[in-house]
Design an enzyme around this catalytic site. Structure first.
Site, PDB file in Angstrom:
ATOM      1  N   ARG A  74       4.006 -17.130  16.198  1.00  0.00           N
ATOM      2  CA  ARG A  74       2.899 -17.781  16.910  1.00  0.00           C
ATOM      3  C   ARG A  74       3.266 -19.200  17.321  1.00  0.00           C
ATOM      4  O   ARG A  74       2.992 -19.620  18.445  1.00  0.00           O
ATOM      5  CB  ARG A  74       1.631 -17.795  16.053  1.00  0.00           C
ATOM      6  CG  ARG A  74       1.019 -16.413  15.848  1.00  0.00           C
ATOM      7  CD  ARG A  74      -0.153 -16.464  14.913  1.00  0.00           C
ATOM      8  NE  ARG A  74       0.274 -17.024  13.632  1.00  0.00           N
ATOM      9  CZ  ARG A  74      -0.547 -17.587  12.754  1.00  0.00           C
ATOM     10  NH1 ARG A  74      -1.836 -17.692  13.005  1.00  0.00           N
ATOM     11  NH2 ARG A  74      -0.094 -18.046  11.616  1.00  0.00           N
ATOM     12  N   ASN A 114      -2.576 -13.773  14.785  1.00  0.00           N
ATOM     13  CA  ASN A 114      -2.158 -12.658  13.933  1.00  0.00           C
ATOM     14  C   ASN A 114      -3.296 -11.651  13.836  1.00  0.00           C
ATOM     15  O   ASN A 114      -4.466 -12.033  13.820  1.00  0.00           O
ATOM     16  CB  ASN A 114      -1.821 -13.138  12.517  1.00  0.00           C
ATOM     17  CG  ASN A 114      -0.476 -13.811  12.434  1.00  0.00           C
ATOM     18  OD1 ASN A 114       0.387 -13.651  13.296  1.00  0.00           O
ATOM     19  ND2 ASN A 114      -0.272 -14.575  11.370  1.00  0.00           N
TER      20      ASN A 114
END
Length: 89
Positions: A18, A36
Site C-alpha cells: 500500500r 487491505n
C-alpha cells in the site's frame, strides 16, 4: 479521464504494497485510494490521465520488491473527483 477499480492478490499484505502504491500513484499524478481487504488481497481505486492510470495498473502487476503478485483484476470505475492518493482503512 479514466477510472478503474483494482483487486490485487498474492503476497500483498505486510510487504509495503500500500505504501509503495501510494507513492507510485503520487509520482504518476493519479488520485484515489488503496486498502487491505480481510481476505488478504489489496483493493484500489485509481483515476486520472489514461496513460498515468495504465502505468499504475502495470506497476500494480509487479508491486514492490517484497511482494509476490498473483493477479490483478481491473474493472471500470466511476470518476470520484478526489485529490491525492491515500491509504484507507
Amino acid at each position: 479521464m479514466k477510472a478503474v477499480e483494482l483487486r490485487i492478490t498474492g503476497t500483498v499484505q505486510g510487504v509495503g504494497y500500500r505504501w509503495a502504491c501510494e507513492h507510485e500513484a503520487a509520482r504518476l499524478g493519479v488520485v484515489g485510494w488503496v486498502r487491505n481487504e480481510v481476505d488478504g488481497s489489496v483493493s484500489a481505486h485509481a483515476e486520472g490521465d489514461e496513460d498515468a492510470v495504465d502505468a499504475l495498473v502495470d506497476w500494480c502487476r509487479r508491486g514492490p520488491a517484497a511482494a509476490s503478485v498473483a493477479g490483478v483484476e481491473v474493472t471500470s470505475g466511476s470518476v470520484e473527483g478526489g485529490s491525492g492518493f491515500r491509504t484507507v482503512a
